[in-house]
Design an enzyme around this catalytic site. Sequence first.
Site, PDB file in Angstrom:
ATOM      1  N   LYS A 149      45.582  48.719  33.139  1.00  0.00           N
ATOM      2  CA  LYS A 149      46.981  48.926  33.488  1.00  0.00           C
ATOM      3  C   LYS A 149      47.636  49.843  32.461  1.00  0.00           C
ATOM      4  O   LYS A 149      47.422  49.690  31.244  1.00  0.00           O
ATOM      5  CB  LYS A 149      47.720  47.589  33.515  1.00  0.00           C
ATOM      6  CG  LYS A 149      47.187  46.586  34.537  1.00  0.00           C
ATOM      7  CD  LYS A 149      47.563  46.967  35.940  1.00  0.00           C
ATOM      8  CE  LYS A 149      47.233  45.860  36.928  1.00  0.00           C
ATOM      9  NZ  LYS A 149      47.674  46.193  38.300  1.00  0.00           N
ATOM     10  N   LYS A 245      45.217  44.956  50.502  1.00  0.00           N
ATOM     11  CA  LYS A 245      45.378  43.599  49.991  1.00  0.00           C
ATOM     12  C   LYS A 245      45.887  42.725  51.129  1.00  0.00           C
ATOM     13  O   LYS A 245      46.796  43.120  51.872  1.00  0.00           O
ATOM     14  CB  LYS A 245      46.374  43.556  48.823  1.00  0.00           C
ATOM     15  CG  LYS A 245      45.925  44.318  47.587  1.00  0.00           C
ATOM     16  CD  LYS A 245      46.998  44.278  46.502  1.00  0.00           C
ATOM     17  CE  LYS A 245      46.569  45.055  45.267  1.00  0.00           C
ATOM     18  NZ  LYS A 245      47.653  45.134  44.260  1.00  0.00           N
TER      19      LYS A 245
END
Length: 326
Positions: A149, A245
């Site tokens: 990230k 997702k």
Amino acid sequence: MRRLAFRDERWPLRDAFVISRGAKTEAHVVVAEIGEGDHVGRGEAVPYARYGEDVDGVLAEIAAVRAAIETGASRPVLQGLMPAGAARNALDCALWDLEAKQAGARAWTLAGRERLDPVKTCYTLSLDTPEAMAEAARLHARRPMLKLKIGGPDDLDRVAAVRRAAPRTRLIVDANEALGFDDLTRLAPEFARLDVQLVEQPLPAGEDAALEGWASPVPLCADESLHTRAELADCARRYAYVNIKLDKAGGLTEALALAAEARAQGLEVMVGCMVATSLAIAPALLVAQGARVVDLDGPLLLARDREPGLPISGSLIEPPPPALWG
């Protein structure tokens, strides 16, 4: 007559999970259970704060369709009853599980697959100092893929530190909408030099039209810009990959259709997840079959997982046992 039960659960994380938008120390999930006769199907979902969802709201959405579910609403009917999101995901996955148990078959058989193959997941490194991210990368350097990230345009040193600490693993950079187009055009050649395989959602959703016609030196993947098949045409003009997702798509039913249509439009498929237990990840394994990138590491980030959970060895996730799902 069916029976619907639903509740929220909290699952502590092993370490804080930090991205550009904030941090969490637990997975706060919603579980739906649909019973009929001797069989109970289960589904788990995670409300998506990025889209204005929270646990109370998701529970209220499920409560609002209780009568329809208990009087026999099917998965196709459910698609029209509720919008894409976590609430529909929990119910859709519970219906898949229930149908499999009633049929005495596995869910992937109902989806038209003869078998479910194991998949290798990448492992996510939370946003932290370059030194802390490098240490985490060293601990997980033997994994086949790491996803790190980043939080903004000044984070190249984090990527470089992770690459030094894990020189042979494949790397994905996930910006979570934290870059501008000028930032991306400056950073992308550096990411390529560091052998980054993929950059996930570099620009804010709604501002990514700037990507059209630009030849990125590193493939780009849509995450927040993609929910259902409705966004695919735009994504196909801007990205090489789409991250599917279940919580965004609103369940396994839409996610499978989305994956098929994405491939038909020439897009590569990545399958991702929220931080959740094995119950949420098990249905996503069906979508992950044949995906170029798999990011289903949610249970690996928990202090403890559901029992029984998915059989996971290192980064290899095996099919779910029937007692878990499907």
